[in-house]
Design a protein around this motif. Sequence first.
Motif, short mmCIF file in Angstrom:
data_model
loop_
_atom_site.label_atom_id
_atom_site.label_comp_id
_atom_site.label_asym_id
_atom_site.label_seq_id
_atom_site.Cartn_x
_atom_site.Cartn_y
_atom_site.Cartn_z
N LEU A 180 0.83 -1.20 0.00
CA LEU A 180 0.00 0.00 0.00
C LEU A 180 0.87 1.26 0.00
N VAL A 181 1.91 1.27 0.80
CA VAL A 181 2.82 2.42 0.84
C VAL A 181 3.45 2.64 -0.53
N ARG A 182 3.92 1.59 -1.15
CA ARG A 182 4.60 1.71 -2.44
C ARG A 182 3.63 2.16 -3.54
N ARG A 183 2.48 1.50 -3.63
CA ARG A 183 1.57 1.79 -4.74
C ARG A 183 0.81 3.10 -4.55
N TYR A 184 0.30 3.33 -3.34
CA TYR A 184 -0.41 4.58 -3.11
C TYR A 184 0.57 5.74 -3.03
N GLY A 185 1.77 5.44 -2.51
CA GLY A 185 2.82 6.46 -2.49
C GLY A 185 3.18 6.93 -3.88
#
Length: 194
Positions: A180-185
């Motif tokens: 989630l951090v990687r993709r939403y980031g």
Amino acid sequence: MSLPENAPASKRAIWHAAQRLFTENGFARTSVREIATEAAIDPALVIRHFGSKEQLFMETMDVDIGAAAFDGPIETLGERFIAFVLDADADIRGIYLALLRASDSTGIWTHLRAAHEEGFVRPFRTRIASSVGDPADPAPADSADADTRARLAAAVVGGLLYSLWVVRDEGLAHLERETLVRRYGALLQAAITG
């Protein structure tokens, strides 16, 4: 907003009681009398110290993201900020939800809009504008572009908060934190760097 350390004990008791009750029950379902009872004070002191229930709500439901959340290299701000949001404590979540539930009240809506501007748009704008001339920023911003990018970034963050905390999107909630951090980031980063 927090109370000054030298605030009278009665004002501190009201503030803490109101913050807890507003977070748990919302603005409409919390009365001045309930706050006073929780604080073990006379209801008249609530109005004396804060002026009105609305003013007390606005003072106790203030989210302070803090400048540290916007620090660091511009090219990794998206992931760092999403990690910060995901790690936010229950107080921030409760305040966000209380503000959202009370947003149909004119005075509260105005406060919510100001909180959005001061807590998200302005710090993103400042951070984006400060990257002008930074070789790490592939698309340096002029002031109008910095404002647009900041508003888009704030909207991206708001969408995540809404999805996770309001509608409780299970598909997002069950993703591994790092994913989630990687993709939403990456979505947030695209708004930040244009």
